[in-house]
Design a protein around this motif. Structure first.
Motif, PDB file in Angstrom:
ATOM      1  N   GLY A  26       0.817  -1.216   0.000  1.00  0.00           N
ATOM      2  CA  GLY A  26       0.000   0.000   0.000  1.00  0.00           C
ATOM      3  C   GLY A  26       0.844   1.255   0.000  1.00  0.00           C
ATOM      4  N   SER A  83       1.803   3.318  -2.000  1.00  0.00           N
ATOM      5  CA  SER A  83       1.400   4.548  -2.720  1.00  0.00           C
ATOM      6  C   SER A  83       0.633   5.467  -1.767  1.00  0.00           C
ATOM      7  CB  SER A  83       0.525   4.184  -3.927  1.00  0.00           C
ATOM      8  OG  SER A  83      -0.591   3.418  -3.467  1.00  0.00           O
ATOM      9  N   ASN A 126     -12.139  -1.621  -6.208  1.00  0.00           N
ATOM     10  CA  ASN A 126     -11.873  -0.365  -6.923  1.00  0.00           C
ATOM     11  C   ASN A 126     -12.884  -0.214  -8.065  1.00  0.00           C
ATOM     12  OD1 ASN A 126     -11.010   1.763  -8.469  1.00  0.00           O
ATOM     13  ND2 ASN A 126      -8.831   1.228  -8.354  1.00  0.00           N
ATOM     14  N   TYR A 131     -13.324   1.377   0.365  1.00  0.00           N
ATOM     15  CA  TYR A 131     -12.107   0.995  -0.354  1.00  0.00           C
ATOM     16  C   TYR A 131     -10.995   1.978  -0.044  1.00  0.00           C
ATOM     17  CZ  TYR A 131      -9.136  -0.946  -4.037  1.00  0.00           C
ATOM     18  OH  TYR A 131      -8.115  -1.548  -4.717  1.00  0.00           O
ATOM     19  N   GLY A 178      -7.612   1.177  -0.732  1.00  0.00           N
ATOM     20  CA  GLY A 178      -6.528   1.046  -1.717  1.00  0.00           C
ATOM     21  C   GLY A 178      -5.244   0.580  -1.055  1.00  0.00           C
ATOM     22  N   SER A 179      -5.356   0.020   0.125  1.00  0.00           N
ATOM     23  CA  SER A 179      -4.228  -0.575   0.840  1.00  0.00           C
ATOM     24  C   SER A 179      -4.726  -1.931   1.337  1.00  0.00           C
ATOM     25  CB  SER A 179      -3.828   0.327   2.015  1.00  0.00           C
ATOM     26  OG  SER A 179      -2.796  -0.263   2.767  1.00  0.00           O
ATOM     27  N   PHE A 232     -13.779  -8.312   0.325  1.00  0.00           N
ATOM     28  CA  PHE A 232     -12.796  -7.510  -0.404  1.00  0.00           C
ATOM     29  C   PHE A 232     -12.508  -8.265  -1.715  1.00  0.00           C
ATOM     30  CE2 PHE A 232      -9.233  -4.828  -1.349  1.00  0.00           C
ATOM     31  CZ  PHE A 232      -8.375  -5.640  -2.073  1.00  0.00           C
ATOM     32  N   LEU A 240      -3.095  -8.365  -7.607  1.00  0.00           N
ATOM     33  CA  LEU A 240      -2.501  -8.866  -6.363  1.00  0.00           C
ATOM     34  C   LEU A 240      -1.712 -10.149  -6.579  1.00  0.00           C
ATOM     35  CD1 LEU A 240      -5.390  -8.026  -3.880  1.00  0.00           C
ATOM     36  CD2 LEU A 240      -3.394  -6.665  -4.525  1.00  0.00           C
TER      37      LEU A 240
HETATM   38  P1  P6P Z   1      -5.568  -0.144  -7.066  1.00  0.00           P
HETATM   39  C1  P6P Z   1      -1.189  -1.402  -3.149  1.00  0.00           C
HETATM   40  O1  P6P Z   1      -0.371  -0.926  -4.215  1.00  0.00           O
HETATM   41  C2  P6P Z   1      -1.836  -2.682  -3.616  1.00  0.00           C
HETATM   42  O2  P6P Z   1      -0.882  -3.604  -4.003  1.00  0.00           O
HETATM   43  C3  P6P Z   1      -2.727  -3.229  -2.521  1.00  0.00           C
HETATM   44  O3  P6P Z   1      -2.291  -2.871  -1.256  1.00  0.00           O
HETATM   45  C4  P6P Z   1      -4.081  -2.627  -2.836  1.00  0.00           C
HETATM   46  O4  P6P Z   1      -5.145  -3.463  -2.444  1.00  0.00           O
HETATM   47  C5  P6P Z   1      -4.039  -2.472  -4.352  1.00  0.00           C
HETATM   48  O5  P6P Z   1      -2.673  -2.379  -4.734  1.00  0.00           O
HETATM   49  C6  P6P Z   1      -4.765  -1.230  -4.813  1.00  0.00           C
HETATM   50  O6  P6P Z   1      -4.733  -1.242  -6.227  1.00  0.00           O
HETATM   51  O7  P6P Z   1      -5.427  -0.615  -8.503  1.00  0.00           O
HETATM   52  O8  P6P Z   1      -7.006  -0.226  -6.596  1.00  0.00           O
HETATM   53  O9  P6P Z   1      -4.926   1.187  -6.793  1.00  0.00           O
END
Ligand code: P6P
Length: 335
Positions: A117, A119, A208, A241, A243-244, A259, A275
């Motif tokens: 996560g 980012s 997402n 959501y 994103g982590s 999820f 993933l």
């Molecule tokens: P997206 C973070 O980079 C990660 O690998 C996971 O922690 C997270 O679930 C997913 O990517 C988020 O991806 O494409 O929704 O930004």
């Protein structure tokens, strides 16, 4: 004066005593948790320590590497390579297997996502370290890719550390799922969430939605179904959501629901979604099943998939048992 409560090492040693087949995991976890405390310290002061932002490099996943990603990967791989308990490792940040230091080969393998996560680091959203431990299965002292490429069902331990408002460790040795909260004043993980059980059915879905136009038709039908109004089946579900993965899974583990990171048509290089099996889906699937939930790739249990490569990607549907059963029926076209 209250007692301190159960520290993580007391919990691991007690489990080992009751279940000798768990082996000598306390040695592996002791080193892993020591570096988790260091990463927690660095994450909590990242904004001050000049280690936010990007390194300017791209990893094996084709993703930009955050400075903290690199830091976490380095400290985990160097500490565990000399622990004497691990024979070989796989890291999200490294193309090939990472060997133990010469003379330090042990009986376990370790696959890890050093800082999942990442980012979200620069915007102060929860991130985490994910780990998966198997026993060595090949002969000889040195570990190999064969030792790493085992189905998730043969894991002897799996878990994650989530760095957020507090730092928590959630793990299982195959005897339930237990959560520990770090008391930074004494550097101890104290049992705070014993025997975590996932609700049989939830009312939250986590995906997402921005990828909707790239999903397969059965995925679209399932998500549309969750959004229909039907009080009897607690629909519409709420969307959450982050994103982590670690943060989204932690909420799913405690509150239930589903999820998912489905397969999609967005990136021809990633037809099975984003993933990774070895150090994301499989350890989370181990925890989900230990907590009474399920994890599927849409066709089969994640834990039954025999990995073909260290960085193999899989679609992931994980959470409450009844929700995953239903998702699977939609994805297979049975409803
Ligand atoms: P997206 C973070 O980079 C990660 O690998 C996971 O922690 C997270 O679930 C997913 O990517 C988020 O991806 O494409 O929704 O930004």
């Amino acid at each position: 004066m209250e007692a301190l409560g159960s520290t993580i090492i007391r919990h691991v040693v007690t489990t080992q005593r009751r279940q000798p087949e768990a082996g000598d995991l306390s040695g592996v976890l002791n080193d892993l948790l020591a570096v988790a405390k260091v990463i927690s310290r660095e994450v909590n002061k990242a904004g001050l320590a000049g280690i936010l932002g990007l390194t300017g490099e791209v990893n094996v996943q084709g993703e930009e590497v955050q400075k903290l990603d690199e830091y976490a990967n380095d400290i985990i791989s160097k500490q565990m390579a000399t622990s004497g308990y691990v024979c070989v490792m796989a890291s999200e940040e490294v193309d090939d297997p990472i060997p133990a230091a010469p003379g330090c080969e042990g009986e376990y393998t370790l696959a890890f996502d050093p800082l999942d996560g990442s980012s979200n680091i620069d915007v102060n959203v929860n991130i985490g370290t994910i780990f998966s431990i198997h026993r060595k299965i090949t002969q000889g002292k040195a570990g190999s890719a064969e030792d790493l490429l085992q189905p998730g069902r043969t894991q002897v331990c799996a878990g994650y550390i989530v760095y957020g408002s507090s730092t928590m460790l959630v793990y299982s040795m195959g005897y339930g799922v237990h959560g520990f909260t770090l008391d930074p004043s004494i550097g101890e993980f104290i049992l705070s969430h014993p025997n975590i059980k996932m609700p049989a059915k939830g009312k939250i879905y986590s995906v997402n939605e921005g990828n909707h136009n790239y999903w397969h038709e059965n995925t679209k039908r399932y998500v549309d179904y969750l959004k229909e109004s039907d009080p009897e089946t607690k629909r519409p579900y709420s969307l959450r959501y982050i994103g982590s993965l670690v943060a989204d899974f932690h909420r799913t583990l405690l509150k239930g629901g589903i999820f998912m990171y489905p397969r999609d048509y967005k990136d021809p290089h990633k037809p099975k979604g984003k993933l990774r099996l070895l150090y994301e889906a499989a350890p989370m699937a181990f925890l989900a099943e230990q907590a009474g939930g399920r994890a599927s790739d849409g066709e089969q249990d994640i834990l039954d998939i025999a990995p073909a490569g260290l960085h193999q990607r899989v679609p992931l549907y994980i959470g409450s048992r009844e929700d995953i059963d239903q998702a699977e029926k939609f994805i297979k076209g049975e409803v």
